[in-house]
Design an enzyme around this catalytic site. Structure first.
Site, PDB file in Angstrom:
ATOM      1  N   HIS A  17       0.842  -1.206   0.000  1.00  0.00           N
ATOM      2  CA  HIS A  17       0.000   0.000   0.000  1.00  0.00           C
ATOM      3  C   HIS A  17       0.876   1.256   0.000  1.00  0.00           C
ATOM      4  CE1 HIS A  17      -3.121  -2.559   2.367  1.00  0.00           C
ATOM      5  NE2 HIS A  17      -3.580  -2.425   1.138  1.00  0.00           N
ATOM      6  N   LYS A  41     -17.195  -5.460   7.536  1.00  0.00           N
ATOM      7  CA  LYS A  41     -15.941  -6.125   7.163  1.00  0.00           C
ATOM      8  C   LYS A  41     -15.187  -6.641   8.390  1.00  0.00           C
ATOM      9  CE  LYS A  41     -14.729  -4.760   2.559  1.00  0.00           C
ATOM     10  NZ  LYS A  41     -13.584  -4.746   1.661  1.00  0.00           N
ATOM     11  N   ARG A  90      -2.062  -6.474  -8.070  1.00  0.00           N
ATOM     12  CA  ARG A  90      -0.981  -7.443  -7.832  1.00  0.00           C
ATOM     13  C   ARG A  90      -1.092  -8.628  -8.771  1.00  0.00           C
ATOM     14  NH1 ARG A  90      -2.735  -8.064  -1.737  1.00  0.00           N
ATOM     15  NH2 ARG A  90      -4.597  -8.187  -3.003  1.00  0.00           N
ATOM     16  N   SER A 128      -2.947  -7.536   3.420  1.00  0.00           N
ATOM     17  CA  SER A 128      -3.260  -7.303   4.843  1.00  0.00           C
ATOM     18  C   SER A 128      -3.665  -8.614   5.513  1.00  0.00           C
ATOM     19  CB  SER A 128      -4.397  -6.288   4.969  1.00  0.00           C
ATOM     20  OG  SER A 128      -4.005  -5.045   4.452  1.00  0.00           O
TER      21      SER A 128
HETATM   22  O1  PNS Z   1      -8.806  -2.834   0.791  1.00  0.00           O
HETATM   23  P1  PNS Z   1     -10.119  -3.331   0.253  1.00  0.00           P
HETATM   24  O2  PNS Z   1     -10.961  -3.932   1.364  1.00  0.00           O
HETATM   25  O3  PNS Z   1      -9.945  -4.259  -0.909  1.00  0.00           O
HETATM   26  O4  PNS Z   1     -10.891  -2.031  -0.299  1.00  0.00           O
HETATM   27  C1  PNS Z   1     -12.166  -2.144  -0.849  1.00  0.00           C
HETATM   28  C2  PNS Z   1     -12.779  -0.774  -1.130  1.00  0.00           C
HETATM   29  C3  PNS Z   1     -12.778   0.106   0.097  1.00  0.00           C
HETATM   30  C4  PNS Z   1     -11.991  -0.074  -2.216  1.00  0.00           C
HETATM   31  C5  PNS Z   1     -14.228  -1.045  -1.624  1.00  0.00           C
HETATM   32  O5  PNS Z   1     -14.858  -1.922  -0.734  1.00  0.00           O
HETATM   33  C6  PNS Z   1     -15.084   0.209  -1.732  1.00  0.00           C
HETATM   34  O6  PNS Z   1     -14.880   1.021  -2.611  1.00  0.00           O
HETATM   35  N1  PNS Z   1     -16.030   0.364  -0.801  1.00  0.00           N
HETATM   36  C7  PNS Z   1     -16.930   1.502  -0.735  1.00  0.00           C
HETATM   37  C8  PNS Z   1     -18.365   1.135  -1.139  1.00  0.00           C
HETATM   38  C9  PNS Z   1     -18.537   1.207  -2.642  1.00  0.00           C
HETATM   39  O7  PNS Z   1     -18.433   2.269  -3.235  1.00  0.00           O
HETATM   40  N2  PNS Z   1     -18.760   0.039  -3.276  1.00  0.00           N
HETATM   41  C10 PNS Z   1     -18.892  -0.061  -4.706  1.00  0.00           C
HETATM   42  C11 PNS Z   1     -20.321   0.066  -5.178  1.00  0.00           C
HETATM   43  S1  PNS Z   1     -21.415  -1.099  -4.410  1.00  0.00           S
END
Ligand code: PNS
Length: 159
Positions: A17, A41, A90, A128
């Site tokens: 990150h 989550k 990745r 993570s």
């Molecule tokens: O590190 P992660 O958990 O892979 O990140 C995921 C993240 C935060 C990028 C994703 O879950 C997200 O954008 N969440 C916000 C809600 C949203 O906009 N979802 C998409 C439309 S349903």
């Protein structure tokens, strides 16, 4: 002024990150690291801990801000005047998921672009989830997360 958002759970932030944050901060005038606070989550680290860990390791980057958010990513980006969402890739598995998310976000807000940055190969195996699993077994986290976070992360797993 170009503003980008780099979103994630950051539970916890890893060297992968941080590499994306550093590289993106050189491309955009301002980079907002968005820490998702979705309780569904079930993050191991609290919102405050996740934000503070990122603030600690980005304190030398003047154009990086760390903020938590809940709700839709495109709304968070718009609220902060960001035209771009930065994502790190990745693996091919990452691509399949991220491709879908990018299309969905584009449908939700056509003016919001998703830009993908390829991981640095030396961080391509880090996630993570792996960091947390290793910490649970009292494994060595050096090289996976910033050195100054190693003890903070391990302390979570001391009974
Ligand atoms: O590190 P992660 O958990 O892979 O990140 C995921 C993240 C935060 C990028 C994703 O879950 C997200 O954008 N969440 C916000 C809600 C949203 O906009 N979802 C998409 C439309 S349903």
């Amino acid at each position: 002024m170009s503003t980008a958002v780099y979103p994630g759970s950051f539970d916890p932030v890893t060297n992968g990150h941080l590499d994306i944050i550093r590289r993106a901060s050189r491309i955009y005038d301002k980079l907002i690291v968005g820490v998702l606070t979705n309780k569904e989550k079930h993050p191991v680290f609290t919102e405050t801990e996740r934000v503070e860990m990122i603030q600690t390791v980005t304190r030398d980057l003047d154009n990086v801000e760390v903020r938590s958010f809940s709700g839709l990513l495109v709304d968070f980006a718009e609220q902060h005047g960001a035209q771009v969402i930065v994502k790190g890739l990745r693996t091919v598995a990452d691509f399949e998921y991220e491709f879908q998310m990018a299309l969905l976000n584009k449908a939700l807000n056509p003016s919001c672009e998703t830009i993908f940055m390829m991981t640095n190969t030396k961080y391509s195996y880090i996630s993570s989830s792996m960091v947390k699993e290793l910490a649970g077994f009292n494994g060595d986290l050096h090289g996976l997360v910033p050195n100054e976070l190693v003890n903070i992360i391990k302390e979570k797993y001391i009974d």
